[in-house]
Design an enzyme around this catalytic site. Structure first.
Site, PDB file in Angstrom:
ATOM      1  N   GLY A   1      20.673  41.945  -0.754  1.00 51.05           N
ATOM      2  CA  GLY A   1      21.859  41.180  -1.157  1.00 51.05           C
ATOM      3  C   GLY A   1      23.106  42.002  -0.921  1.00 51.05           C
TER       4      GLY A   1
ATOM      5  N   ASP B   1      20.553  41.936   4.118  1.00 50.32           N
ATOM      6  CA  ASP B   1      20.883  40.549   3.807  1.00 50.32           C
ATOM      7  C   ASP B   1      20.455  39.723   5.007  1.00 50.32           C
ATOM      8  OD1 ASP B   1      23.410  39.422   1.692  1.00 50.32           O
ATOM      9  OD2 ASP B   1      22.458  38.084   3.109  1.00 50.32           O
TER      10      ASP B   1
ATOM     11  N   SER C   1      20.576  41.684 -10.245  1.00 53.50           N
ATOM     12  CA  SER C   1      21.059  40.317 -10.448  1.00 53.50           C
ATOM     13  C   SER C   1      20.951  39.975 -11.931  1.00 53.50           C
ATOM     14  CB  SER C   1      20.180  39.322  -9.679  1.00 53.50           C
ATOM     15  OG  SER C   1      20.182  39.602  -8.314  1.00 53.50           O
TER      16      SER C   1
ATOM     17  N   PHE D   1      27.605  45.449 -14.756  1.00 54.96           N
ATOM     18  CA  PHE D   1      28.698  45.006 -15.629  1.00 54.96           C
ATOM     19  C   PHE D   1      30.070  45.078 -14.965  1.00 54.96           C
ATOM     20  CE2 PHE D   1      25.314  46.390 -18.529  1.00 54.96           C
ATOM     21  CZ  PHE D   1      25.175  45.251 -19.298  1.00 54.96           C
TER      22      PHE D   1
ATOM     23  N   LYS E   1      22.603  41.473 -20.916  1.00 50.80           N
ATOM     24  CA  LYS E   1      23.569  41.120 -19.866  1.00 50.80           C
ATOM     25  C   LYS E   1      24.151  39.720 -20.114  1.00 50.80           C
ATOM     26  CE  LYS E   1      25.960  40.605 -16.238  1.00 50.80           C
ATOM     27  NZ  LYS E   1      27.234  41.243 -16.022  1.00 50.80           N
TER      28      LYS E   1
ATOM     29  N   PHE F   1      39.082  30.537 -17.866  1.00 51.27           N
ATOM     30  CA  PHE F   1      38.383  31.562 -17.076  1.00 51.27           C
ATOM     31  C   PHE F   1      37.657  30.932 -15.904  1.00 51.27           C
ATOM     32  CE2 PHE F   1      35.320  30.764 -20.658  1.00 51.27           C
ATOM     33  CZ  PHE F   1      34.237  30.293 -19.936  1.00 51.27           C
TER      34      PHE F   1
ATOM     35  N   CYS G   1      30.305  33.954 -12.654  1.00 51.80           N
ATOM     36  CA  CYS G   1      29.284  34.308 -13.651  1.00 51.80           C
ATOM     37  C   CYS G   1      29.455  33.761 -15.057  1.00 51.80           C
ATOM     38  CB  CYS G   1      29.147  35.824 -13.700  1.00 51.80           C
ATOM     39  SG  CYS G   1      28.507  36.473 -12.145  1.00 51.80           S
ATOM     40  N   PHE G   2      30.677  33.756 -15.613  1.00 50.86           N
ATOM     41  CA  PHE G   2      30.792  33.389 -17.027  1.00 50.86           C
ATOM     42  C   PHE G   2      30.150  32.033 -17.307  1.00 50.86           C
ATOM     43  CE2 PHE G   2      34.647  36.142 -18.525  1.00 50.86           C
ATOM     44  CZ  PHE G   2      33.811  37.225 -18.593  1.00 50.86           C
TER      45      PHE G   2
ATOM     46  N   ARG H   1      35.146  31.515  -6.516  1.00 45.86           N
ATOM     47  CA  ARG H   1      34.066  30.748  -7.144  1.00 45.86           C
ATOM     48  C   ARG H   1      34.474  30.358  -8.572  1.00 45.86           C
ATOM     49  NH1 ARG H   1      29.073  34.701  -5.724  1.00 45.86           N
ATOM     50  NH2 ARG H   1      30.676  36.235  -6.207  1.00 45.86           N
TER      51      ARG H   1
HETATM   52  P1  NAD Z   1      26.795  37.076  -3.715  1.00 42.94           P
HETATM   53  O1  NAD Z   1      26.537  35.641  -3.475  1.00 42.94           O
HETATM   54  O2  NAD Z   1      28.134  37.655  -3.383  1.00 42.94           O
HETATM   55  O3  NAD Z   1      25.724  37.949  -2.905  1.00 42.94           O
HETATM   56  C1  NAD Z   1      24.363  37.675  -2.886  1.00 42.94           C
HETATM   57  C2  NAD Z   1      23.827  37.961  -1.476  1.00 42.94           C
HETATM   58  O4  NAD Z   1      22.401  37.878  -1.514  1.00 42.94           O
HETATM   59  C3  NAD Z   1      24.275  36.949  -0.420  1.00 42.94           C
HETATM   60  O5  NAD Z   1      24.945  37.638   0.626  1.00 42.94           O
HETATM   61  C4  NAD Z   1      22.971  36.291   0.068  1.00 42.94           C
HETATM   62  O6  NAD Z   1      22.977  35.999   1.452  1.00 42.94           O
HETATM   63  C5  NAD Z   1      21.960  37.369  -0.259  1.00 42.94           C
HETATM   64  N1  NAD Z   1      20.588  36.883  -0.401  1.00 42.94           N
HETATM   65  C6  NAD Z   1      20.132  35.876  -1.183  1.00 42.94           C
HETATM   66  N2  NAD Z   1      18.801  35.795  -1.097  1.00 42.94           N
HETATM   67  C7  NAD Z   1      18.396  36.747  -0.233  1.00 42.94           C
HETATM   68  C8  NAD Z   1      17.120  37.162   0.269  1.00 42.94           C
HETATM   69  N3  NAD Z   1      16.010  36.564  -0.156  1.00 42.94           N
HETATM   70  N4  NAD Z   1      17.082  38.180   1.149  1.00 42.94           N
HETATM   71  C9  NAD Z   1      18.208  38.798   1.564  1.00 42.94           C
HETATM   72  N5  NAD Z   1      19.434  38.469   1.114  1.00 42.94           N
HETATM   73  C10 NAD Z   1      19.524  37.451   0.216  1.00 42.94           C
HETATM   74  O7  NAD Z   1      26.441  37.335  -5.240  1.00 42.94           O
HETATM   75  P2  NAD Z   1      27.078  38.445  -6.210  1.00 42.94           P
HETATM   76  O8  NAD Z   1      28.381  37.986  -6.730  1.00 42.94           O
HETATM   77  O9  NAD Z   1      26.972  39.772  -5.572  1.00 42.94           O
HETATM   78  O10 NAD Z   1      26.053  38.359  -7.438  1.00 42.94           O
HETATM   79  C11 NAD Z   1      24.736  38.818  -7.317  1.00 42.94           C
HETATM   80  C12 NAD Z   1      24.102  38.869  -8.689  1.00 42.94           C
HETATM   81  O11 NAD Z   1      24.816  39.819  -9.507  1.00 42.94           O
HETATM   82  C13 NAD Z   1      24.140  37.553  -9.465  1.00 42.94           C
HETATM   83  O12 NAD Z   1      22.967  37.460 -10.224  1.00 42.94           O
HETATM   84  C14 NAD Z   1      25.335  37.721 -10.384  1.00 42.94           C
HETATM   85  O13 NAD Z   1      25.184  36.952 -11.558  1.00 42.94           O
HETATM   86  C15 NAD Z   1      25.287  39.188 -10.700  1.00 42.94           C
HETATM   87  N6  NAD Z   1      26.586  39.802 -11.020  1.00 42.94           N
HETATM   88  C16 NAD Z   1      27.687  39.493 -10.277  1.00 42.94           C
HETATM   89  C17 NAD Z   1      28.896  40.131 -10.558  1.00 42.94           C
HETATM   90  C18 NAD Z   1      30.144  39.831  -9.773  1.00 42.94           C
HETATM   91  O14 NAD Z   1      31.202  40.337 -10.125  1.00 42.94           O
HETATM   92  N7  NAD Z   1      30.091  39.031  -8.719  1.00 42.94           N
HETATM   93  C19 NAD Z   1      28.967  41.096 -11.573  1.00 42.94           C
HETATM   94  C20 NAD Z   1      27.811  41.379 -12.293  1.00 42.94           C
HETATM   95  C21 NAD Z   1      26.623  40.738 -12.004  1.00 42.94           C
HETATM   96  C1  UGA Z   2      32.950  39.346 -15.710  1.00 40.36           C
HETATM   97  C2  UGA Z   2      32.709  40.469 -16.710  1.00 40.36           C
HETATM   98  O1  UGA Z   2      33.983  40.972 -17.143  1.00 40.36           O
HETATM   99  C3  UGA Z   2      31.895  41.589 -16.089  1.00 40.36           C
HETATM  100  O2  UGA Z   2      31.595  42.575 -17.072  1.00 40.36           O
HETATM  101  C4  UGA Z   2      30.589  40.997 -15.549  1.00 40.36           C
HETATM  102  O3  UGA Z   2      29.835  42.018 -14.919  1.00 40.36           O
HETATM  103  C5  UGA Z   2      30.904  39.898 -14.563  1.00 40.36           C
HETATM  104  O4  UGA Z   2      31.700  38.876 -15.209  1.00 40.36           O
HETATM  105  C6  UGA Z   2      29.677  39.191 -14.042  1.00 40.36           C
HETATM  106  O5  UGA Z   2      28.632  39.241 -14.641  1.00 40.36           O
HETATM  107  O6  UGA Z   2      29.883  38.576 -12.999  1.00 40.36           O
HETATM  108  P1  UGA Z   2      34.633  38.946 -13.706  1.00 40.36           P
HETATM  109  O7  UGA Z   2      34.232  37.525 -13.848  1.00 40.36           O
HETATM  110  O8  UGA Z   2      34.605  39.551 -12.363  1.00 40.36           O
HETATM  111  O9  UGA Z   2      33.732  39.874 -14.647  1.00 40.36           O
HETATM  112  O10 UGA Z   2      36.129  39.146 -14.229  1.00 40.36           O
HETATM  113  P2  UGA Z   2      36.822  39.128 -15.691  1.00 40.36           P
HETATM  114  O11 UGA Z   2      37.874  40.154 -15.678  1.00 40.36           O
HETATM  115  O12 UGA Z   2      35.846  39.175 -16.793  1.00 40.36           O
HETATM  116  O13 UGA Z   2      37.546  37.713 -15.682  1.00 40.36           O
HETATM  117  C7  UGA Z   2      36.814  36.512 -15.695  1.00 40.36           C
HETATM  118  C8  UGA Z   2      37.782  35.348 -15.846  1.00 40.36           C
HETATM  119  O14 UGA Z   2      38.398  35.356 -17.140  1.00 40.36           O
HETATM  120  C9  UGA Z   2      38.940  35.373 -14.845  1.00 40.36           C
HETATM  121  O15 UGA Z   2      39.248  34.073 -14.443  1.00 40.36           O
HETATM  122  C10 UGA Z   2      40.086  35.958 -15.649  1.00 40.36           C
HETATM  123  O16 UGA Z   2      41.342  35.596 -15.156  1.00 40.36           O
HETATM  124  C11 UGA Z   2      39.810  35.361 -17.013  1.00 40.36           C
HETATM  125  N1  UGA Z   2      40.358  36.165 -18.128  1.00 40.36           N
HETATM  126  C12 UGA Z   2      39.963  37.443 -18.289  1.00 40.36           C
HETATM  127  C13 UGA Z   2      41.221  35.570 -19.026  1.00 40.36           C
HETATM  128  O17 UGA Z   2      41.568  34.390 -18.894  1.00 40.36           O
HETATM  129  N2  UGA Z   2      41.689  36.320 -20.067  1.00 40.36           N
HETATM  130  C14 UGA Z   2      41.319  37.619 -20.252  1.00 40.36           C
HETATM  131  O18 UGA Z   2      41.786  38.236 -21.243  1.00 40.36           O
HETATM  132  C15 UGA Z   2      40.432  38.183 -19.341  1.00 40.36           C
END
Ligand code: NAD
Ligand code: UGA
Length: 514
Positions: free
Chosen positions: A34, A59, A160, A192, A250, A302, A306-307, A376
């Site tokens: 990924g 990927d 993930s 996180f 998480k 927000f 993820c949220f 997203r």
């Molecule tokens: P993303 O969609 O940006 O990336 C996921 C990647 O995985 C894609 O490029 C997709 O093509 C690839 N993929 C899917 N299935 C596959 C497979 N079988 N083999 C190879 N590649 C494959 O997603 P993301 O935002 O990086 O999030 C990934 C995970 O992390 C999610 O579970 C999300 O909830 C978690 N997470 C995301 C964030 C964030 O800020 N985006 C923060 C913390 C946790």
């Molecule tokens: C959030 C968490 O903060 C991360 O810890 C977590 O790893 C991540 O989700 C995840 O699991 O994907 P993220 O969504 O990237 O991170 O960004 P945030 O800073 O948390 O903001 C989320 C949304 O809330 C944004 O739209 C932001 O503008 C909004 N927000 C944030 C508010 O409206 N008020 C605030 O005080 C903070």
């Protein structure tokens, strides 16, 4: 017997990585499946801090992998390009390269001792649990691939975000698909990081959580992963806990962070009616050390990938356990978020004399927060859909998000209709967006939209637009000269000094302020 029972209690299960100097036990090759917002930055930081470990991100999305091999990375994160170049381009830094990006999933899995699963886990869109439960098919397919090609034992790490006991599902798939005699130890190591601050979060994490089975092999695998992080994270920030506690922690962390925003947004509605100021209320409550000041900024709602999905997943798990009141409690966080987006739109309509028909609205910002190009679940989708439905012409400007991406996000809304398509323009500058507009709607808190604070500083490395605009702020006097009268500003992020804008002739409406 007695000690067995003790080790099952949460306190006994908690332990810190005892020795920072511990070197990765046998870990020489890591494969991250990924190459997205988590896999890319996390692997880059791990590689940059562990020169002896070869880290390959795989990927099946060829375009994404190719972009990671250039200087025009597929995602924008402040500081990311520097870290990637440092680990990836040894020829430039005189350092042996140890960060690679590849579509050769089979080979990289086969070679690695430790595999990070960083694939997407979106909300299910079909079948049982659709709209609520997490879609685990990407994870399952990655794990099936591991079972199919593995020739040696492996540590498999859930990075993930997953529902509780997903590790059992993964183990089941591996047992059924892998060659007999191989051992796969599954760890939970949730990520996180927040987008926009990912590199800062990864380099200086509040904590690294590693969940494992409390078996000798489980604990040994946890220590091997702890040693990878130990290269730059203080041992007292690396905690090892029960596998299932880690998975649930998480989801719980995201639910609690989002709950703070929904609480403040609910209060913002009250502020607007009683003459209070939500920024002052947030400041006052945040001074209580038990509450703290972060994640208390009122907003249009927000967004982000993820949220919403993680709260819905948590609620779905509660419902599956017949804990219906618990499910309702968590879901109310999402309900308030929807309410906030609708409330904001209703205020726009009300202020513009109850009709948007034929009026032009300049939208400042489309990303779900500043310093990311990620769109997203951005609140902008709902607000723009709502005002298009009211007949407004919408002119969108975002410093980072491209037109194709904006149109892609809006394709399932009113904008898909031919008439609404004509109502929508994506602009190259704030001034182009404002020309002839009746109102400016601020939906992302990009520094350049604010009329207060320091000049914008942004690093280069992702696209022409960013480099060109670094250091510039919107000149609100120039904006005023371009707009129709009366001129409104609807600040969905509370980033402008309303008094200063009123001095220029704007009527300013902020969240949580009468
Ligand atoms: P993303 O969609 O940006 O990336 C996921 C990647 O995985 C894609 O490029 C997709 O093509 C690839 N993929 C899917 N299935 C596959 C497979 N079988 N083999 C190879 N590649 C494959 O997603 P993301 O935002 O990086 O999030 C990934 C995970 O992390 C999610 O579970 C999300 O909830 C978690 N997470 C995301 C964030 C964030 O800020 N985006 C923060 C913390 C946790
Ligand atoms: C959030 C968490 O903060 C991360 O810890 C977590 O790893 C991540 O989700 C995840 O699991 O994907 P993220 O969504 O990237 O991170 O960004 P945030 O800073 O948390 O903001 C989320 C949304 O809330 C944004 O739209 C932001 O503008 C909004 N927000 C944030 C508010 O409206 N008020 C605030 O005080 C903070």
């Amino acid at each position: 017997m007695h000690s067995q029972r003790r080790s099952d209690t949460p306190m006994a299960a908690y332990q810190v990585n005892p020795d920072r100097s511990t070197k990765p036990v046998g870990i020489k090759k890591i494969c991250c499946i990924g190459a997205g917002y988590v896999g890319g930055p996390t692997s880059a930081v791990i590689a940059s801090k562990n020169p002896d470990i070869q880290v390959t991100v795989v990927d099946y999305n060829r375009e994404r992998i190719e972009a990671w091999q250039t200087d025009d990375l597929p995602i924008y994160e402040p500081g990311l390009l520097e870290v990637v170049k440092f680990a990836r381009d040894g020829n430039l830094t005189k350092r042996t390269p140890n960060l690679f990006f590849s579509t050769d999933v089979d080979r990289c899995i086969a070679e690695a001792e430790l595999i990070l699963l960083s694939v997407n886990t979106p909300t299910k869109s079909l079948g049982r649990g659709a709209g609520h439960a997490s879609e685990l098919s990407y994870l399952e397919s990655a794990v099936r691939k591991i079972g199919e090609v593995a020739e040696s034992n492996k540590i498999i790490v859930e990075k993930s975000t997953v529902p509780c006991r997903a590790a059992d599902t993964l183990r089941d798939v591996l047992v059924a698909t892998a060659k007999p005699g191989l051992h796969f130890e599954i760890l939970s190591n949730p990520e996180f990081l927040a987008e926009g601050t990912a590199i800062r979060n990864l380099l200086n994490p509040d904590r690294i959580l590693i969940g494992s089975l409390k078996t000798p092999r489980g604990l040994e695998a946890a220590q091997a992963l702890a040693a990878v992080y130990g290269a730059w994270v203080d041992p007292d920030r690396i905690i090892t806990i029960n596998l299932y506690s880690s998975e649930l922690a998480k989801l719980a962390a995201n639910a609690l962070l989002a709950q703070r925003i929904s609480s403040v947004n609910a209060l913002s509605a009250m502020c607007e009616s009683v003459g209070a100021d939500i920024d002052e209320v947030s400041y006052a409550i945040g001074l209580d050390k038990r509450i703290g000041s972060r994640m208390l900024k009122a907003s249009v709602g927000f967004g982000g990938s993820c949220f919403r999905k993680d709260i819905l997943s948590l609620a779905y798990i509660a419902e599956s356990l017949h804990l219906f009141e618990v499910a309702d409690y968590w879901r109310s966080i999402v309900d308030i978020n929807e309410y906030q987006k609708d409330r904001f739109t209703r205020r726009i309509v009300r202020c513009l004399y109850n009709s948007l028909s034929g009026k032009t609205l300049a939208v400042f910002g489309f990303a779900y927060k500043k310093d990311t190009g990620d769109t997203r679940e951005t609140a902008a989708i709902t607000v723009i859909d709502n005002v298009l439905t009211e007949g407004a012409n919408v002119r969108i400007y975002d410093p980072l998000v491209k037109e194709t991406q904006i149109r892609h996000e809006l394709k399932n809304t009113t904008a898909r209709l031919d008439c609404a398509e004509k109502q929508l323009t994506v602009c190259e500058s704030a001034y182009e967006a404002c020309t002839g507009a009746d109102a400016v709607i601020i939906l992302t808190e990009w520094d350049e939209f604010s009329n207060q604070g320091e000049p914008v500083r942004r690093d280069s490395g992702h696209g022409r637009k960013t480099e060109e605009r670094a250091g510039r702020k919107v000149d609100w006097a120039r904006v005023a000269a371009l707009m129709r009268r009366p001129m409104f500003v609807f600040d969905g992020r509370n980033i402008v000094d309303a008094g200063a804008l009123e001095g220029l002739g704007f009527r300013v409406e902020c969240i949580g302020k009468a």
